[in-house]
Design a protein around this motif. Sequence first.
Motif, PDB file in Angstrom:
ATOM      1  N   LEU A   1     -10.158  -4.503 -15.866  1.00 15.24           N
ATOM      2  CA  LEU A   1     -11.182  -5.383 -16.464  1.00 15.24           C
ATOM      3  C   LEU A   1     -11.356  -6.847 -15.919  1.00 15.24           C
ATOM      4  O   LEU A   1     -12.392  -7.442 -15.648  1.00 15.24           O
ATOM      5  CB  LEU A   1     -10.678  -5.581 -18.083  1.00 15.24           C
ATOM      6  CG  LEU A   1     -11.813  -6.346 -18.887  1.00 15.24           C
ATOM      7  CD1 LEU A   1     -13.272  -5.536 -18.683  1.00 15.24           C
ATOM      8  CD2 LEU A   1     -11.304  -6.500 -20.185  1.00 15.24           C
ATOM      9  N   CYS A   2     -10.200  -7.580 -15.357  1.00 17.39           N
ATOM     10  CA  CYS A   2     -10.099  -8.811 -15.105  1.00 17.39           C
ATOM     11  C   CYS A   2      -9.496  -9.309 -13.751  1.00 17.39           C
ATOM     12  O   CYS A   2      -9.781 -10.182 -13.238  1.00 17.39           O
ATOM     13  CB  CYS A   2      -9.068  -9.700 -15.825  1.00 17.39           C
ATOM     14  SG  CYS A   2      -9.696  -9.588 -17.696  1.00 17.39           S
ATOM     15  N   GLY A   3      -9.138  -7.974 -12.866  1.00 20.62           N
ATOM     16  CA  GLY A   3      -8.572  -8.421 -11.634  1.00 20.62           C
ATOM     17  C   GLY A   3      -6.919  -8.439 -11.778  1.00 20.62           C
ATOM     18  O   GLY A   3      -6.487  -8.790 -12.607  1.00 20.62           O
ATOM     19  N   ALA A   4      -6.632  -8.001 -10.357  1.00 14.66           N
ATOM     20  CA  ALA A   4      -4.905  -7.829 -10.385  1.00 14.66           C
ATOM     21  C   ALA A   4      -4.346  -9.443 -10.555  1.00 14.66           C
ATOM     22  O   ALA A   4      -3.404  -9.220 -11.105  1.00 14.66           O
ATOM     23  CB  ALA A   4      -4.681  -7.352  -8.981  1.00 14.66           C
TER      24      ALA A   4
ATOM     25  N   PRO B   1     -12.773   0.730 -11.574  1.00 16.10           N
ATOM     26  CA  PRO B   1     -11.888   0.457 -10.788  1.00 16.10           C
ATOM     27  C   PRO B   1     -11.382  -0.735 -10.650  1.00 16.10           C
ATOM     28  O   PRO B   1     -12.082  -1.847 -11.198  1.00 16.10           O
ATOM     29  CB  PRO B   1     -12.671   0.861  -9.436  1.00 16.10           C
ATOM     30  CG  PRO B   1     -14.028   0.219  -9.888  1.00 16.10           C
ATOM     31  CD  PRO B   1     -14.164   0.698 -11.235  1.00 16.10           C
ATOM     32  N   ILE B   2     -10.087  -0.957 -10.105  1.00 13.69           N
ATOM     33  CA  ILE B   2      -9.621  -2.364 -10.084  1.00 13.69           C
ATOM     34  C   ILE B   2     -10.167  -3.140  -8.760  1.00 13.69           C
ATOM     35  O   ILE B   2     -10.469  -2.515  -7.806  1.00 13.69           O
ATOM     36  CB  ILE B   2      -7.973  -2.387  -9.743  1.00 13.69           C
ATOM     37  CG1 ILE B   2      -7.254  -1.608 -10.833  1.00 13.69           C
ATOM     38  CG2 ILE B   2      -7.447  -3.778  -9.438  1.00 13.69           C
ATOM     39  CD1 ILE B   2      -6.067  -1.526 -10.550  1.00 13.69           C
ATOM     40  N   PRO B   3     -10.915  -4.133  -9.193  1.00 11.63           N
ATOM     41  CA  PRO B   3     -11.510  -5.013  -8.220  1.00 11.63           C
ATOM     42  C   PRO B   3     -10.657  -5.186  -7.048  1.00 11.63           C
ATOM     43  O   PRO B   3      -9.597  -5.497  -7.187  1.00 11.63           O
ATOM     44  CB  PRO B   3     -11.895  -6.446  -8.743  1.00 11.63           C
ATOM     45  CG  PRO B   3     -12.041  -6.012 -10.248  1.00 11.63           C
ATOM     46  CD  PRO B   3     -10.879  -4.920 -10.492  1.00 11.63           C
ATOM     47  N   ALA B   4     -11.334  -5.402  -5.832  1.00 11.40           N
ATOM     48  CA  ALA B   4     -10.517  -5.236  -4.521  1.00 11.40           C
ATOM     49  C   ALA B   4      -9.797  -6.955  -4.540  1.00 11.40           C
ATOM     50  O   ALA B   4     -10.270  -7.822  -5.079  1.00 11.40           O
ATOM     51  CB  ALA B   4     -11.523  -5.451  -3.445  1.00 11.40           C
ATOM     52  N   TYR B   5      -8.603  -6.993  -3.986  1.00 13.58           N
ATOM     53  CA  TYR B   5      -7.919  -8.274  -4.168  1.00 13.58           C
ATOM     54  C   TYR B   5      -7.188  -8.367  -2.817  1.00 13.58           C
ATOM     55  O   TYR B   5      -6.914  -7.334  -2.102  1.00 13.58           O
ATOM     56  CB  TYR B   5      -7.145  -8.545  -5.401  1.00 13.58           C
ATOM     57  CG  TYR B   5      -5.975  -7.521  -5.199  1.00 13.58           C
ATOM     58  CD1 TYR B   5      -4.809  -7.636  -5.139  1.00 13.58           C
ATOM     59  CD2 TYR B   5      -6.266  -6.039  -5.814  1.00 13.58           C
ATOM     60  CE1 TYR B   5      -3.629  -6.783  -5.165  1.00 13.58           C
ATOM     61  CE2 TYR B   5      -5.352  -5.196  -6.103  1.00 13.58           C
ATOM     62  CZ  TYR B   5      -3.924  -5.468  -5.671  1.00 13.58           C
ATOM     63  OH  TYR B   5      -2.837  -4.381  -5.834  1.00 13.58           O
TER      64      TYR B   5
ATOM     65  N   LEU C   1       2.577  -3.020 -13.270  1.00  7.50           N
ATOM     66  CA  LEU C   1       1.398  -3.548 -12.968  1.00  7.50           C
ATOM     67  C   LEU C   1       0.830  -3.073 -11.775  1.00  7.50           C
ATOM     68  O   LEU C   1      -0.410  -2.761 -11.466  1.00  7.50           O
ATOM     69  CB  LEU C   1       1.281  -5.148 -12.899  1.00  7.50           C
ATOM     70  CG  LEU C   1       0.008  -5.802 -12.781  1.00  7.50           C
ATOM     71  CD1 LEU C   1      -0.950  -5.493 -13.891  1.00  7.50           C
ATOM     72  CD2 LEU C   1       0.196  -7.363 -12.789  1.00  7.50           C
ATOM     73  N   GLN C   2       1.776  -2.951 -10.840  1.00  5.86           N
ATOM     74  CA  GLN C   2       1.169  -2.332  -9.324  1.00  5.86           C
ATOM     75  C   GLN C   2       0.914  -0.983  -9.412  1.00  5.86           C
ATOM     76  O   GLN C   2       0.197  -0.494  -8.521  1.00  5.86           O
ATOM     77  CB  GLN C   2       2.485  -2.545  -8.285  1.00  5.86           C
ATOM     78  CG  GLN C   2       2.717  -4.127  -8.150  1.00  5.86           C
ATOM     79  CD  GLN C   2       4.125  -4.450  -7.278  1.00  5.86           C
ATOM     80  OE1 GLN C   2       5.210  -3.645  -7.612  1.00  5.86           O
ATOM     81  NE2 GLN C   2       4.149  -5.377  -6.499  1.00  5.86           N
TER      82      GLN C   2
END
Length: 694
Positions: A143-146, A201-205, A234-235
């Motif tokens: 939702l919020c990014g890694a 999906p997890i946003p790109a970081y 988390l990873q």
Amino acid sequence: MNSTVVLQRDGEIALLLIDNPPVNALSRQVREQLLECLHQALGDKTVTALVIASEGNTFVAGADIKEFDLPLQAPHLPDLLAMIENATKPVIAALHGSVFGGGLELALACHYRLAEGNARFALPEVSLGLIPGAGGTQRLPRLCGALAALEMVVGGERIDTARALQIGLIDKVVATELRSSAISWAYEVAQRPPRRVREQPIPAYDAAVFNERAAQLLSKLSGQEAPPLALEALQQASRLPFEAGMAHEREIFIARRQSPQAHALRHVFFAERELAARVRAHARSAPTRSIETVAVIGAGLMGSGIALCLANTGIPTLLVDTQEQALERGRLVVERYYQGSLEKGKLNADEASRRTSLIRYATTLSSVADADLIIEAVFEDLAIKQEVFRQLDQFAKPGAILATNTSYLDVTAIASATSRPGDVIGMHFFSPAQVMRLLEVVRTPQVLPEVLASVLQLGARLGKTAIAVGNCYGFAGNRLLAVREREAGFLLEEGASPQDVDRVIRGFGFPMGPFELRDLSGVDIAWRNRQGRAGHLSEAERRCDLIEQLHAAGRLGQKSGAGYYRYEQGQRRGVADEFVSQMLVEHRRRRGITPRPIGDDEILARCLFVMINEAAHLLEQGIVDSVNDIDLVWLHGYGFPRYKGGLLYYADQVGLATVATALSNWARAFAERGIEVSGMLQRMAEEGRSFTHG
């Protein structure tokens, strides 16, 4: 069974209200009734959308921590949240107050989230030796990014509504009428398909940035087991499918519940809660005096720090020093502090200016006439403090509370310089006062109950862990520190080096060892204390005169560039110094001591067991009210590792029989040192009792 979740209707919208005061914890009963209400609402064809909200001052501040010592009980929170997320009807979370732990995981499982402006969000599980166990490590990064998830999951960061909106944790902010706003929004989204976080999906970081920040966070949390495990979970959110990531998270969470660190941290949690209840009880048992304006006497680092502490809470403060130059240095400390806060983005310009303006300055003691509380923070000398209090007795208004910030001195003797000893109390702040949480509130036999209650209440208002202690040398904290420092000195005599002792104490989890701490606070301070207590020192203590030798050599610690260690220009970490090594060789030779190797286990036991013994003496003498007070003093004032639960909790884990036997053996081996094993400790050891469980 009392209803902790109520199902109401507003036309086509089902409103599920959680009502489990004081913090709406997700107890087994709440989970059961929430599940029942969900089944009912989702099975009702006339319901088109659901709103989950809470009564009282907060949404849900987490799980019921008392249940962590029990076997897992169904319904399990992950299953309940999966039902919410998989619902075919939109579910909206209406958030206010504390949205913490399981409460935030509940919100993440909903399809939409709106919040009042006062809401605060956190996943503080690592502070309890746990990791989020109901999707926090899997849904939050989606939702919020890694990077945002890293700060909250591993770092335990608490964020406000503005930040939550910025990172996408919430969808809307409302100023008023949270519940009606949520219902109105539910009508809007009723015909939309549910928006499930698990499907995003997890946003790109940038992995390099993520890894660098993770390493920084873990370096600050050395010794704690939960943060690296939280990072691992988390990873996995970006490596595993959602269900597999959830299973991995849950496996770690369950394993952590009964870990020694989790047990220790739960002890601390309940100790802090019990202390807060006692402070409230003090306020109820006696009338309290209004404290709206405060004067601080002495503009040194401590006095300036106390003034900052007060101003940060919004209390108008007068900083007084009869020496103009000292007062200007104090003013500079204040201005630099707020300028630094402004530059670091901790305060905006208006707030920095407002707080700066709350502190006024004066050079005459008569200027304190209007203050409700006067805190003396001058030089640590009894005669000087008594003279200040004689003058305050003349200038302070009737009913004003007179407090001394002494670290060691007799508060009763200071109060005797006034005609109002019932109004005099000790307020031992820890340096820097604007940062350190501990406040020892030193009561004398003469202090009035309303004075004690008022100061304890002020301590809570200042955000301090305010603990009432009796009047004795060093009170609770420094009295234990003194016996540790004495034992550390004896270890040097017998063959250990300063770096040996400091390494072992750091390895246990303290931020620094006894000799590093002595160099930081000043060898001259220790020397002055020894001079003042010369008549109370045993012969063995007088012969262990390392402090006098360092003082005579001008080695005052970090302030002079050398003490037990040598300090290079601009460096705060000392290096071993041949001067000290040779000083110890000569000292042992003069004393006729043959040095011996001393192992790490002996160093640790010698330093900690004497403190446990002295703590038992404090309890016997009524200096502290509770075992918890000892633990909290050392956790909040001296850096005892929180994940080990506190000094007396640690004693219970070692075993009181082990501690008492070791102390008795040392008392025989070092008879000249006058070790007096606490009778309470011996009895408890013989009876198989513990400090923290009676």
